[in-house]
Scaffold this active site. Structure first.
Site, PDB file in Angstrom:
ATOM      1  N   ASP A  13       0.797  -1.103  -0.046  1.00 21.59           N
ATOM      2  CA  ASP A  13       0.005  -0.131  -0.087  1.00 21.59           C
ATOM      3  C   ASP A  13       1.077   1.229  -0.013  1.00 21.59           C
ATOM      4  OD1 ASP A  13      -2.041  -1.663   0.184  1.00 21.59           O
ATOM      5  OD2 ASP A  13      -1.704  -1.792   2.332  1.00 21.59           O
ATOM      6  N   LYS A  16       1.753   2.408  -4.908  1.00 22.66           N
ATOM      7  CA  LYS A  16       2.266   1.963  -6.447  1.00 22.66           C
ATOM      8  C   LYS A  16       1.187   2.277  -7.363  1.00 22.66           C
ATOM      9  CE  LYS A  16       2.919  -2.372  -4.813  1.00 22.66           C
ATOM     10  NZ  LYS A  16       2.736  -2.692  -3.390  1.00 22.66           N
ATOM     11  N   GLY A  40      -4.270  -4.645  -4.242  1.00 23.77           N
ATOM     12  CA  GLY A  40      -5.615  -3.530  -4.768  1.00 23.77           C
ATOM     13  C   GLY A  40      -4.913  -2.303  -5.101  1.00 23.77           C
ATOM     14  N   HIS A  41      -4.974  -1.664  -6.394  1.00 29.27           N
ATOM     15  CA  HIS A  41      -4.459  -0.463  -6.939  1.00 29.27           C
ATOM     16  C   HIS A  41      -5.804   0.108  -7.258  1.00 29.27           C
ATOM     17  CE1 HIS A  41      -0.568  -2.501  -8.356  1.00 29.27           C
ATOM     18  NE2 HIS A  41      -0.588  -2.368  -6.913  1.00 29.27           N
ATOM     19  N   GLN A 223       2.156  -6.383  -3.217  1.00 29.61           N
ATOM     20  CA  GLN A 223       2.368  -6.468  -1.810  1.00 29.61           C
ATOM     21  C   GLN A 223       3.925  -5.772  -1.813  1.00 29.61           C
ATOM     22  OE1 GLN A 223       1.189  -9.934  -3.341  1.00 29.61           O
ATOM     23  NE2 GLN A 223      -0.706  -8.833  -2.665  1.00 29.61           N
TER      24      GLN A 223
HETATM   25  P1  IMP Z   1      -2.670 -13.089   2.186  1.00 25.42           P
HETATM   26  O1  IMP Z   1      -1.667 -12.518   1.068  1.00 25.42           O
HETATM   27  O2  IMP Z   1      -4.053 -12.833   1.867  1.00 25.42           O
HETATM   28  O3  IMP Z   1      -2.329 -14.420   2.546  1.00 25.42           O
HETATM   29  O4  IMP Z   1      -2.376 -12.203   3.329  1.00 25.42           O
HETATM   30  C1  IMP Z   1      -0.913 -12.291   4.137  1.00 25.42           C
HETATM   31  C2  IMP Z   1      -0.606 -10.849   4.711  1.00 25.42           C
HETATM   32  O5  IMP Z   1      -0.244 -10.058   3.673  1.00 25.42           O
HETATM   33  C3  IMP Z   1      -1.736 -10.077   5.555  1.00 25.42           C
HETATM   34  O6  IMP Z   1      -0.866  -9.505   6.610  1.00 25.42           O
HETATM   35  C4  IMP Z   1      -2.338  -9.213   4.692  1.00 25.42           C
HETATM   36  O7  IMP Z   1      -2.935  -7.934   5.082  1.00 25.42           O
HETATM   37  C5  IMP Z   1      -1.096  -8.730   3.730  1.00 25.42           C
HETATM   38  N1  IMP Z   1      -1.251  -8.345   2.153  1.00 25.42           N
HETATM   39  C6  IMP Z   1      -1.790  -8.991   1.301  1.00 25.42           C
HETATM   40  N2  IMP Z   1      -2.040  -8.414   0.197  1.00 25.42           N
HETATM   41  C7  IMP Z   1      -1.682  -7.182   0.647  1.00 25.42           C
HETATM   42  C8  IMP Z   1      -1.766  -6.004  -0.235  1.00 25.42           C
HETATM   43  O8  IMP Z   1      -1.876  -5.790  -1.239  1.00 25.42           O
HETATM   44  N3  IMP Z   1      -1.186  -4.720   0.677  1.00 25.42           N
HETATM   45  C9  IMP Z   1      -1.004  -4.918   1.712  1.00 25.42           C
HETATM   46  N4  IMP Z   1      -0.981  -6.008   2.730  1.00 25.42           N
HETATM   47  C10 IMP Z   1      -1.278  -7.138   1.986  1.00 25.42           C
END
Ligand code: IMP
Length: 429
Positions: A13, A16, A40-41, A223
């Site tokens: 976040d 990007k 999410g963008h 991420q």
């Molecule tokens: P997962 O990717 O759904 O398995 O989540 C694992 C960890 O990554 C959690 O702490 C989520 O909040 C974090 N996470 C996954 N995708 C994002 C993203 O796009 N932005 C910020 N945190 C993310």
């Protein structure tokens, strides 16, 4: 003409979307190479606001979008997203979007397992997005994933579902969650096949052609390095590698083709989900940063945790992520703060270290060591050149460059695309 890879340098976040959109307008091809619809963008283009999770951002700019093999694809989420952006007037079809035929699928059982496991963890939750990302990657490395190409072979699908269900239903039953029926899943997948297969191809061939033709390729990371499954704050991470090296393996191209690696970092720090966050602020300043920075997750809607810029953490991300230049975003959120702190290391067992340790208890115990700087009273919002910035803001950015050992090559001063100070064009290497 070098290519560019964009990756997050903190916990995601970092803004990007805006940077990738700006770069996408100058690229020919935009490639997603890891993650899934956990990302999410938000892209603001003219009157339209596009919320993208799985689609490469370049589609909004009319560029060819590629979803590489390193991405895990929820077919229903993908088709829903395509419908959504089509309804906003965007042309998305097999001529503008290509998907690696060897990309693994996320099925409803993955999301069910993700959520059931999180619920069972109680207070030790990771705070996943609940979208099945982890279980889908687990199936990929366990060699039982259903991949896009399998949709063309109904017999293969039926056999693979037997193996998948044996594994997943056993787990789901053990967790007291609902199990899945083979017939339902098979019918669902066979119904999706004609909608998905026209997008599928060996994308490595197209990327090879693009590279040889000197086309500009933008690799769009999701991420961030501190959520990398190897290099992040394990186990509070996502299930893919988020470092720039993954752009090669997750797209099917050699590492030399990845090009310039641009890391994105906020001028402060945020995190969603659980896990260590040494410079977190649970006071009024933390709340202020969250309110001003509108720190709510695009995917989850959850409020993000906020804290000071952690230069030790970003330095680590620069090193392991291969970051050659940093894009610093949301500097304007710090406008008017009388005093700023920068995390320069951690106090651990009586010593000061410049890296976050790997062991969870040590990570949680790491006390930040701060350097304090004077804030600035003027505004940085909307600045388009160094000369527009208060002197103290320039000092802050320069200090960050020194501490993270990477140059700030781009500074973003508002959500508007043109409110950007460019020090060096990443496509020029
Ligand atoms: P997962 O990717 O759904 O398995 O989540 C694992 C960890 O990554 C959690 O702490 C989520 O909040 C974090 N996470 C996954 N995708 C994002 C993203 O796009 N932005 C910020 N945190 C993310």
């Amino acid at each position: 003409m070098p290519n560019v890879a964009v990756i997050g340098a903190q916990w995601g976040d970092e803004g990007k979307g805006k940077v990738v959109d700006w770069l996408a307008s100058r690229a020919d091809v935009v490639v997603r190479f890891q993650g899934g619809h956990n990302a999410g963008h938000t892209l603001v283009v003219g009157e339209q606001t596009y919320k993208l999770s799985l689609l490469p951002s370049g589609l909004v700019r009319g560029k060819l979008g590629i979803i590489g093999n390193g991405v895990v694809i929820d077919p229903e989420a993908l088709l829903a997203e395509i419908d959504r952006v089509r309804a906003q007037g965007l042309a998305v079809g097999p001529d503008t979007l290509r998907i690696a035929d060897n990309a693994p699928l996320i099925l409803p059982l993955h999301a069910a397992l993700d959520r059931a496991r999180e619920a069972a963890r109680g207070a030790r939750q990771i705070g996943t997005t609940g979208r099945g990302i982890g279980p889908a990657y687990e199936d990929k490395v366990a060699r039982r994933a259903i991949r896009i190409a399998d949709l063309a072979e109904p017999d293969t699908l039926a056999d693979k579902l037997d193996e998948l269900l044996l594994h997943h239903n056993t787990l789901l039953r053990g967790l007291g969650a609902e199990t899945f029926e083979k017939r339902d899943l098979l019918d669902r997948l066979l119904a999706l096949a004609p909608q998905l297969l026209p997008f599928a191809e060996p994308v490595w061939e197209r990327l090879d052609e693009a590279r040889r033709a000197g086309r500009r390729i933008l690799f769009e990371g999701a991420q961030a390095v501190m959520l990398d499954v190897d290099h992040g704050t394990y186990p509070f991470v996502t299930s893919s590698n988020t470092v720039a090296a993954t752009a090669a393996s997750g797209a099917g191209i050699g590492p030399a083709a990845v090009g310039f690696v641009l890391g994105i970092a906020k001028a402060y720090c945020t995190r969603v989900g659980a896990g260590p966050f040494p410079t977190e602020l649970s006071d009024a300043t933390g709340t202020l940063l969250g309110d001003r920075g509108r720190e709510f997750g695009t995917v989850t809607g959850r409020r993000r945790r906020c804290g000071w810029f952690d230069a030790a953490l970003v330095r680590q991300a620069v090193k392991v992520g291969g970051i050659q230049g940093l894009a610093l975003t949301k500097l304007d959120v710090l406008d008017g703060l009388p005093e700023l702190k920068i995390g320069v290391g951690y106090r651990l067992d009586g010593a000061t270290v410049r890296r976050l340790p790997a062991a969870p208890r040590a990570q949680a115990a790491a006390e930040p060591v701060y350097e304090t700087m004077e804030g600035w009273s003027g505004s940085t919002r909307g600045a388009r050149s160094w000369a527009d910035l208060p002197a103290q803001a320039v000092k802050y950015v320069r200090r960050i460059e020194e501490l993270v050992e990477a140059p700030v090559t781009l500074l973003s001063t508002s959500p508007e695309r043109d409110d950007t100070i460019l020090m060096r064009d990443p496509f020029e290497g």
